[in-house]
Each structure stands twice: as structure tokens, then as C-alpha cells.
Design a protein around this motif. Structure first.
Motif, PDB file in Angstrom:
ATOM      1  N   LEU A   7      44.151  34.277  49.142  1.00  0.00           N
ATOM      2  CA  LEU A   7      44.478  35.706  49.133  1.00  0.00           C
ATOM      3  C   LEU A   7      44.463  36.192  47.701  1.00  0.00           C
ATOM      4  CD1 LEU A   7      47.503  35.719  51.598  1.00  0.00           C
ATOM      5  CD2 LEU A   7      45.134  36.321  52.099  1.00  0.00           C
ATOM      6  N   GLN A   8      43.710  37.251  47.446  1.00  0.00           N
ATOM      7  CA  GLN A   8      43.612  37.824  46.107  1.00  0.00           C
ATOM      8  C   GLN A   8      44.403  39.123  46.046  1.00  0.00           C
ATOM      9  OE1 GLN A   8      39.385  37.643  44.517  1.00  0.00           O
ATOM     10  NE2 GLN A   8      39.056  37.689  46.712  1.00  0.00           N
ATOM     11  N   ALA A   9      45.146  39.300  44.969  1.00  0.00           N
ATOM     12  CA  ALA A   9      45.886  40.548  44.760  1.00  0.00           C
ATOM     13  C   ALA A   9      45.902  40.844  43.270  1.00  0.00           C
ATOM     14  CB  ALA A   9      47.305  40.415  45.304  1.00  0.00           C
ATOM     15  N   GLY A  10      46.244  42.070  42.933  1.00  0.00           N
ATOM     16  CA  GLY A  10      46.337  42.453  41.534  1.00  0.00           C
ATOM     17  C   GLY A  10      45.059  43.088  41.027  1.00  0.00           C
ATOM     18  N   SER A  11      45.199  43.813  39.926  1.00  0.00           N
ATOM     19  CA  SER A  11      44.086  44.597  39.392  1.00  0.00           C
ATOM     20  C   SER A  11      42.929  43.743  38.904  1.00  0.00           C
ATOM     21  CB  SER A  11      44.586  45.487  38.261  1.00  0.00           C
ATOM     22  OG  SER A  11      45.225  44.704  37.277  1.00  0.00           O
ATOM     23  N   VAL A  12      43.197  42.563  38.370  1.00  0.00           N
ATOM     24  CA  VAL A  12      42.115  41.724  37.855  1.00  0.00           C
ATOM     25  C   VAL A  12      41.298  41.137  38.991  1.00  0.00           C
ATOM     26  CG1 VAL A  12      41.540  39.722  36.419  1.00  0.00           C
ATOM     27  CG2 VAL A  12      43.408  41.224  35.751  1.00  0.00           C
ATOM     28  N   CYS A  13      41.935  40.844  40.122  1.00  0.00           N
ATOM     29  CA  CYS A  13      41.205  40.273  41.257  1.00  0.00           C
ATOM     30  C   CYS A  13      40.170  41.238  41.822  1.00  0.00           C
ATOM     31  CB  CYS A  13      42.166  39.824  42.354  1.00  0.00           C
ATOM     32  SG  CYS A  13      42.903  38.220  42.001  1.00  0.00           S
ATOM     33  N   GLN A  14      40.273  42.514  41.487  1.00  0.00           N
ATOM     34  CA  GLN A  14      39.276  43.477  41.928  1.00  0.00           C
ATOM     35  C   GLN A  14      38.003  43.383  41.094  1.00  0.00           C
ATOM     36  OE1 GLN A  14      40.925  47.410  42.167  1.00  0.00           O
ATOM     37  NE2 GLN A  14      42.849  46.629  42.967  1.00  0.00           N
ATOM     38  N   MET A  15      38.057  42.693  39.983  1.00  0.00           N
ATOM     39  CA  MET A  15      36.889  42.546  39.121  1.00  0.00           C
ATOM     40  C   MET A  15      35.926  41.529  39.721  1.00  0.00           C
ATOM     41  SD  MET A  15      38.494  42.486  35.352  1.00  0.00           S
ATOM     42  CE  MET A  15      39.632  43.738  34.815  1.00  0.00           C
ATOM     43  N   GLN A  16      34.657  41.822  39.601  1.00  0.00           N
ATOM     44  CA  GLN A  16      33.626  40.948  40.155  1.00  0.00           C
ATOM     45  C   GLN A  16      33.699  39.542  39.550  1.00  0.00           C
ATOM     46  OE1 GLN A  16      31.621  41.613  42.765  1.00  0.00           O
ATOM     47  NE2 GLN A  16      31.029  39.487  42.636  1.00  0.00           N
ATOM     48  N   ALA A  17      33.972  39.457  38.250  1.00  0.00           N
ATOM     49  CA  ALA A  17      34.041  38.158  37.584  1.00  0.00           C
ATOM     50  C   ALA A  17      35.163  37.290  38.174  1.00  0.00           C
ATOM     51  CB  ALA A  17      34.243  38.333  36.091  1.00  0.00           C
ATOM     52  N   ALA A  18      36.283  37.894  38.526  1.00  0.00           N
ATOM     53  CA  ALA A  18      37.394  37.140  39.126  1.00  0.00           C
ATOM     54  C   ALA A  18      37.025  36.656  40.518  1.00  0.00           C
ATOM     55  CB  ALA A  18      38.649  37.998  39.179  1.00  0.00           C
TER      56      ALA A  18
END
Length: 192
Positions: free
Chosen positions: A155-166
Motif C-alpha cells: 500500500l502506497q501513501a503520501g505525496s512522494v508515492c504519487q511520483m512516478q520514480a517512487a
């Protein structure tokens, strides 16, 4: 439904935001739909603000080089650093997908800042962050799953997880696992 619950007896929660990279390993409690946190770790060195600090440093260096100034003088100037930090925070969401330009009027000694940032350049600047975060996730899992099963859902959460690189990094780490991005982040992202 029961098959799906058995399929996800172990879940990795990756919450990557301004404060850092938070990793939590969740294990199912018997046959219920409840989970308990078996391991947790917060890594502040891989935060979104660490990304912004790198951007500020790089933009200040480029600005200083353009105007034949000392980059350290620009970075040490409180007002210039504050303006750059706000501009880089604003530019970060658009760098997730496109090129952007950091533009500021009168950044330092009345000189205007106009620094274009391409997506490949941003990826190069952020490579140490993503390499370090990838290694941190691997180390966390090695320690946390020593006596437990491997996660089958991430499960991904947070603003950085929205980045393609993450997302790419997590897909590389978990090629056979299901990845879910927190839908509230997507909804907030769609509103902006």
C-alpha cells in the motif's frame, strides 16, 4: 472473499511524505479482517523535504553560476533560501511528470532567477534519494520478514508515492506483488 483475505496475510505499508519514509509491516489476525503492525520504521533522511533541499541547492548553484556569484552566498542568504524553498516546493508536483522552470523575481541582490529543470535532470538529482530509499526498504524487509512471510500487497501513501520514480522503485522491488496507491491522495491530486 476468503481467498483474497488469505492472499494478503502480510501487507507492507509505504507512507512517504514530508516527514520521511514510513514503513510498516502488517500481519493478519487469524481469519478476521483486522491487521496488527508487527514492524515499523520511520526514515527521516528520505523525506520530501530532503528532495526540496537538494533542489534548492542545485537551483541556487545554477543561478549563481549564471550570474557569476558564489552559490554558498545565495544559499546562506535567509530571504533567498526561503524564496527558493517555496518555489521548489511549488515546482515539485509538476516535476513528477513534466519539465518545469523555477522563476523568481529579485531572488538575490535584485537578480531574477529563471532556472529550467528537465525531468531527466530532476531524476539525476533525486537518484541518491531513491537509491537510498530502495536500500532502506530492502533492509527493513530483510529484518522484518526474517521470521514472517513476505508481503503480498504493498500500500502506497503520501505525496512522494504519487511520483512516478517512487512507483517504479516499488514495482522493481515487488514485481509480483499488488501495488495500491491511497485513493485519498489521488482524489486530492485530481482536485488540484
Amino acid at each position: 472473499e476468503q481467498q483474497q483475505q488469505q492472499q494478503h496475510n502480510c501487507i507492507l505499508m509505504v507512507d512517504w511524505n514530508d516527514k520521511g519514509l514510513s514503513l510498516s509491516l502488517l500481519s493478519a489476525l487469524g481469519s478476521s479482517r483486522m491487521y496488527r503492525v508487527t514492524h515499523h520504521r520511520l526514515l527521516t533522511e528520505w523525506s520530501r523535504m530532503a528532495m526540496v533541499r537538494i533542489m534548492v541547492s542545485q537551483v541556487a548553484t545554477t543561478f549563481a553560476r549564471t550570474h557569476r556569484l558564489c552559490a554558498q552566498d545565495v544559499q546562506d542568504h535567509f530571504k533567498a533560501r526561503s524564496k527558493l524553498t517555496m518555489a521548489c516546493l511549488s515546482a515539485l508536483p509538476s516535476l513528477q511528470q513534466n519539465n518545469t522552470t523555477v522563476t523568481l523575481d529579485g531572488l538575490y541582490d535584485g537578480l531574477d532567477c529563471h532556472v529550467p529543470i528537465s525531468k531527466p535532470r530532476w531524476d539525476m538529482w533525486m537518484a541518491p534519494i531513491f537509491r537510498g530509499a530502495k536500500q532502506a526498504v530492502q533492509d527493513f524487509l530483510k529484518h522484518a520478514t526474517a521470521n514472517h512471510e513476505q508481503p503480498t500487497l504493498v500500500l502506497q501513501a503520501g505525496s512522494v508515492c504519487q511520483m512516478q520514480a517512487a512507483t517504479t522503485m516499488l514495482k522493481e522491488l515487488f514485481p509480483n506483488n499488488e501495488l495500491l496507491l491511497n485513493s485519498t491522495n489521488n482524489n486530492n491530486n485530481n482536485k488540484n
